[in-house]
Design an enzyme around this catalytic site. Structure first.
Site, PDB file in Angstrom:
ATOM      1  N   ASN A  10     -32.800  -9.368  12.683  1.00 25.84           N
ATOM      2  CA  ASN A  10     -31.889 -10.499  12.484  1.00 25.84           C
ATOM      3  C   ASN A  10     -32.660 -11.625  11.789  1.00 25.84           C
ATOM      4  OD1 ASN A  10     -30.098 -12.608  12.672  1.00 25.84           O
ATOM      5  ND2 ASN A  10     -30.253 -12.820  14.907  1.00 25.84           N
ATOM      6  N   LYS A  12     -31.509 -14.339  10.734  1.00 24.65           N
ATOM      7  CA  LYS A  12     -30.890 -15.646  11.040  1.00 24.65           C
ATOM      8  C   LYS A  12     -30.722 -16.462   9.750  1.00 24.65           C
ATOM      9  CE  LYS A  12     -33.266 -15.494  15.453  1.00 24.65           C
ATOM     10  NZ  LYS A  12     -33.258 -16.059  16.765  1.00 24.65           N
ATOM     11  N   HIS A  94     -23.940 -13.225  19.069  1.00 31.12           N
ATOM     12  CA  HIS A  94     -25.319 -13.693  19.244  1.00 31.12           C
ATOM     13  C   HIS A  94     -25.292 -14.999  20.038  1.00 31.12           C
ATOM     14  CE1 HIS A  94     -29.330 -15.157  18.434  1.00 31.12           C
ATOM     15  NE2 HIS A  94     -29.656 -13.911  18.118  1.00 31.12           N
ATOM     16  N   GLU A  96     -26.869 -17.654  19.764  1.00 27.24           N
ATOM     17  CA  GLU A  96     -26.860 -18.896  18.960  1.00 27.24           C
ATOM     18  C   GLU A  96     -25.437 -19.247  18.539  1.00 27.24           C
ATOM     19  OE1 GLU A  96     -29.894 -17.546  16.279  1.00 27.24           O
ATOM     20  OE2 GLU A  96     -31.355 -17.707  17.909  1.00 27.24           O
ATOM     21  N   GLU A 164     -29.889  -9.721  25.207  1.00 21.20           N
ATOM     22  CA  GLU A 164     -30.819 -10.742  24.731  1.00 21.20           C
ATOM     23  C   GLU A 164     -30.811 -11.938  25.689  1.00 21.20           C
ATOM     24  OE1 GLU A 164     -31.543 -10.198  20.254  1.00 21.20           O
ATOM     25  OE2 GLU A 164     -29.905 -11.604  20.485  1.00 21.20           O
ATOM     26  N   GLY A 170     -36.679 -16.438  20.538  1.00 19.78           N
ATOM     27  CA  GLY A 170     -37.414 -17.395  19.716  1.00 19.78           C
ATOM     28  C   GLY A 170     -38.375 -18.268  20.509  1.00 19.78           C
ATOM     29  N   SER A 210     -38.029 -12.258  21.519  1.00 15.84           N
ATOM     30  CA  SER A 210     -39.474 -12.346  21.271  1.00 15.84           C
ATOM     31  C   SER A 210     -40.171 -10.981  21.216  1.00 15.84           C
ATOM     32  CB  SER A 210     -40.147 -13.261  22.301  1.00 15.84           C
ATOM     33  OG  SER A 210     -39.629 -14.580  22.174  1.00 15.84           O
TER      34      SER A 210
END
Ligand code: PEP
Length: 247
Positions: A10, A12, A94, A96, A164, A170, A210
């Site tokens: 991904n 992003k 996701h 985010e 996730e 991240g 991560s």
């Protein structure tokens, strides 16, 4: 049934034409384990560039797709636009997008239904926040996200689940193998109890948060971890080592 190991990248909202071309060139010349399914997900503006220049056995995913055929939906991408550009995958749900863009479980489920029923496979993401984990609600949160998906979706064959944990995305804070395996096992048991034995057995469940070339091998050995969704490290040459880590 043996589940094919799956590694997603991904990107992003990262990359320029030049840096994305470097990533594609690196993947094109790499010696990749043929038993691993690989899908990369660049920003919308780079989808066509990547699809047209990347070796064909690597799939390409959009980072979002809408649940309507076309029309007045400024800023959205349609399933038919993706397919027209030979993009056969999308990442949906996701964290985010769930947290920053306030996408609700129901919208994510609806987009997943529309995409999978119209020919786009979906990497469907779920996971808990740090606060939810610390208050012992991880399985409850993930089950609620799965419930919303099940309420809309009937064909699970085009869905790959990515667990996730938000606190691991991240942050450099990877879940321990035990923490990840525990949730993956619970997701598989949920699928068995609420969908079918077949779907539980066949659905790939990826870990994301991560993942890097150092921690991936141990995670990948867990019984219910069928691959990874990789963010930051997918922009680096070490992505190839992650793809090849299950060899
Ligand atoms: C992700 O964005 O899906 C992700 C897992 O990011 P990172 O690997 O950078 O934590």
């Amino acid at each position: 049934m043996a589940r094919k190991f799956f590694v997603g990248g991904n990107f992003k909202m990262n990359g320029s034409v030049s840096s994305i071309k470097d990533i594609v060139n690196n993947l094109n010349k790499a010696n990749l384990d043929p038993s691993v399914e690989v899908v990369v997900s660049p920003s919308a503006i780079h989808l066509v560039l990547v699809r047209d220049s990347l070796r064909p056995e690597i799939g390409v995913a959009a980072q979002n797709v809408y649940d309507k055929p076309n029309g007045a939906f400024t800023g959205e991408l349609s399933v038919s636009q993706l397919l027209d550009s030979k993009v056969n995958w999308a990442i949906l749900g996701h964290s985010e997008r769930r947290t920053i863009l306030k996408e609700a479980d129901e919208l994510v489920a609806s987009k997943t239904k529309y995409a999978t029923e119209n020919g786009v496979s979906v990497i469907w993401c779920c996971g808990e926040s740090l606060e939810e984990r610390e208050s012992g609600k991880t399985i409850e949160v993930v089950s609620k996200q799965l419930e919303a998906l099940k309420a809309k979706v009937s064909d699970w064959s085009k869905i790959v689940i990515a667990y996730e944990p938000i606190w691991a995305i991240g942050t450099g804070k990877v879940a321990t193998t035990e923490q990840a395996q525990e949730v993956h096992k619970a997701i598989r048991e949920w699928l068995k109890a609420n969908v079918s034995d077949k779907v539980a057995d066949e659905t790939r469940i990826l870990y994301g948060g991560s993942v890097n070339e150092k921690n991936c091998a141990e995670l990948g050995k867990q019984a219910d971890i069928d691959g990874f969704l990789v963010g930051g490290a997918s922009l680096k040459p070490a992505f190839v080592d992650i793809i090849n880590s299950s060899k």
